[in-house]
Design an enzyme around this catalytic site. Structure first.
Site, short mmCIF file in Angstrom:
data_model
loop_
_atom_site.label_atom_id
_atom_site.label_comp_id
_atom_site.label_asym_id
_atom_site.label_seq_id
_atom_site.Cartn_x
_atom_site.Cartn_y
_atom_site.Cartn_z
N HIS A 38 0.84 -1.20 0.00
CA HIS A 38 0.00 0.00 0.00
C HIS A 38 0.87 1.25 0.00
O HIS A 38 2.02 1.23 0.46
CB HIS A 38 -0.89 0.03 1.25
CG HIS A 38 -2.14 -0.78 1.12
ND1 HIS A 38 -3.37 -0.31 1.50
CD2 HIS A 38 -2.36 -2.03 0.66
CE1 HIS A 38 -4.30 -1.23 1.28
NE2 HIS A 38 -3.70 -2.29 0.76
N THR A 104 -6.23 -5.23 -9.14
CA THR A 104 -6.57 -3.99 -9.83
C THR A 104 -6.57 -2.78 -8.90
O THR A 104 -6.85 -1.67 -9.35
CB THR A 104 -7.94 -4.11 -10.52
OG1 THR A 104 -8.92 -4.49 -9.55
CG2 THR A 104 -7.89 -5.15 -11.63
N GLY A 105 -6.26 -2.97 -7.62
CA GLY A 105 -5.94 -1.86 -6.74
C GLY A 105 -7.11 -1.06 -6.22
O GLY A 105 -8.28 -1.37 -6.44
N GLU A 106 -6.74 0.00 -5.50
CA GLU A 106 -7.71 0.91 -4.89
C GLU A 106 -7.27 2.35 -5.17
O GLU A 106 -6.08 2.66 -5.18
CB GLU A 106 -7.79 0.70 -3.38
CG GLU A 106 -8.07 -0.72 -2.95
CD GLU A 106 -6.80 -1.54 -2.78
OE1 GLU A 106 -5.69 -0.96 -2.72
OE2 GLU A 106 -6.91 -2.78 -2.73
N ASN A 109 -4.57 4.15 -2.92
CA ASN A 109 -3.14 4.08 -3.17
C ASN A 109 -2.74 4.60 -4.54
O ASN A 109 -1.63 5.13 -4.72
CB ASN A 109 -2.66 2.63 -3.05
CG ASN A 109 -3.03 2.02 -1.72
OD1 ASN A 109 -2.63 2.50 -0.68
ND2 ASN A 109 -3.82 0.95 -1.76
N ALA A 176 -14.04 -11.04 -12.39
CA ALA A 176 -12.63 -10.98 -12.03
C ALA A 176 -12.05 -12.37 -11.82
O ALA A 176 -10.89 -12.63 -12.16
CB ALA A 176 -12.46 -10.14 -10.77
#
Length: 318
Positions: A38, A104-106, A109, A176
């Protein structure tokens, strides 16, 4: 047989504490390590967020356990060509004990450079292109790429491992999971969802491994453990796509104010009843997971490791 690892929470602990916990995990009989990647913690109470690749370098010298990022987003904040170099170096340092977990993240971040945060389907498409670049670079061959999302020109990694690096893909929904089955060597998810596992296997995952993560809060006073879990990780109970779209820890704190202690207690195993912890792990075993990574919430790490070494791991393994 399902294996049991420890999940190092970079959001809660400074780098030297993470290395210390990794040593304790190995001594307690855990079989592998996950480590989160993160830029920010989820909330200010968690209080940390070291650079994961520096910590992995330290882990490679401190323990003999396998290590995996859970998970890295190679899409926006860091270009895939740069992430490829970091992962290749980690694999060399760990001498074949590294798996590369991606997702695929947030926005929490990834928005920090001021880049537009894409919708989930676009991010899945970006992840597929990013992995094409990363895998080509892992070969050590000179690589150029001009695609829909990324450009690479005359890039070559000179420090690469002898064997290919397995790439596991994080997924929480059916689409996903099917993407993970197609582009990954394994699946990462955070709930014992047998339906998701079946979707992954039917979608092309076959016998590829499935890995799960579980937050717990061990403590001799269950009510205090619930309060600790709620104070630090109420964000885990936020619904839908909030975790992917909220941009700052402050926004997570505002949303988490709607999560009650009762909901946290129902979602996170708390206290020192070995049956409660064993049942939570067994749910992953019954759902067909190949490994489960447990993360202790809060500062009492030594008590947790003693408890799992003596009361929980022997039970679940039997």
């Amino acid at each position: 047989m399902t294996e049991f690892g420890y999940f190092l929470a970079s959001e809660e602990h400074a780098p030297h504490r993470l290395v210390e916990q990794a040593r304790m995990a190995e001594q307690a009989g855990f079989q592998g390590l996950w480590i989160s990647d993160h830029y920010h913690p989820w909330n200010d109470a968690q209080g940390q967020s070291p650079f994961v690749w520096s910590v992995i370098g330290a882990l490679s010298q401190a323990v003999s356990l396998p290590v995996e990022t859970a998970v890295t987003c190679p899409l926006v904040r860091t270009h895939p060509a740069v992430i490829a170099q970091a992962a290749a170096t980690a694999a060399v340092q760990l001498d074949g004990r590294f798996r590369f977990g991606v997702g695929t993240g947030e926005a929490l971040n990834e928005h920090v450079l001021g880049t537009v945060w894409p919708e989930a389907p676009v991010r899945l498409s970006m992840l597929e292109e990013a992995l094409q670049i990363i895998r080509r670079l892992f070969t050590g061959e000179q690589t150029s790429h001009r695609g829909r999302y990324y450009t690479v020109e005359n890039a070559r990694l000179y420090t690469v491992p002898d064997e290919p690096i397995p790439v596991d893909v994080s997924a929480f929904g059916p689409h996903a999971a099917e993407t993970a089955a197609r582009i990954g060597e394994g699946l990462i998810t955070m709930a014992p969802d047998s339906g998701l596992v079946d979707r992954f296997r039917r979608g092309g995952g076959g016998a590829k491994p499935v890995y799960g993560g579980l937050k717990v809060c061990w403590g001799t006073d269950r009510e205090e453990a619930v309060r600790t879990a709620h104070r630090l990780w109420a964000n885990q109970q936020l619904p839908g796509e909030l975790a992917q779209v909220l941009p700052t820890p402050r926004h997570f704190e505002q949303a988490s104010a709607l999560v009650t202690e009762e909901r946290t207690a129902a979602s996170i195993p708390c206290g020192d009843d070995p049956d409660v912890h064993t049942e939570a792990l067994q749910a992953f075993v019954d759902a067909g997971f190949d490994a489960v990574y447990v993360s202790q919430i809060g500062p009492d790490q030594q008590g947790f490791f003693d408890f799992y070494r003596t009361k929980v791991l022997p039970r679940v393994r039997s």
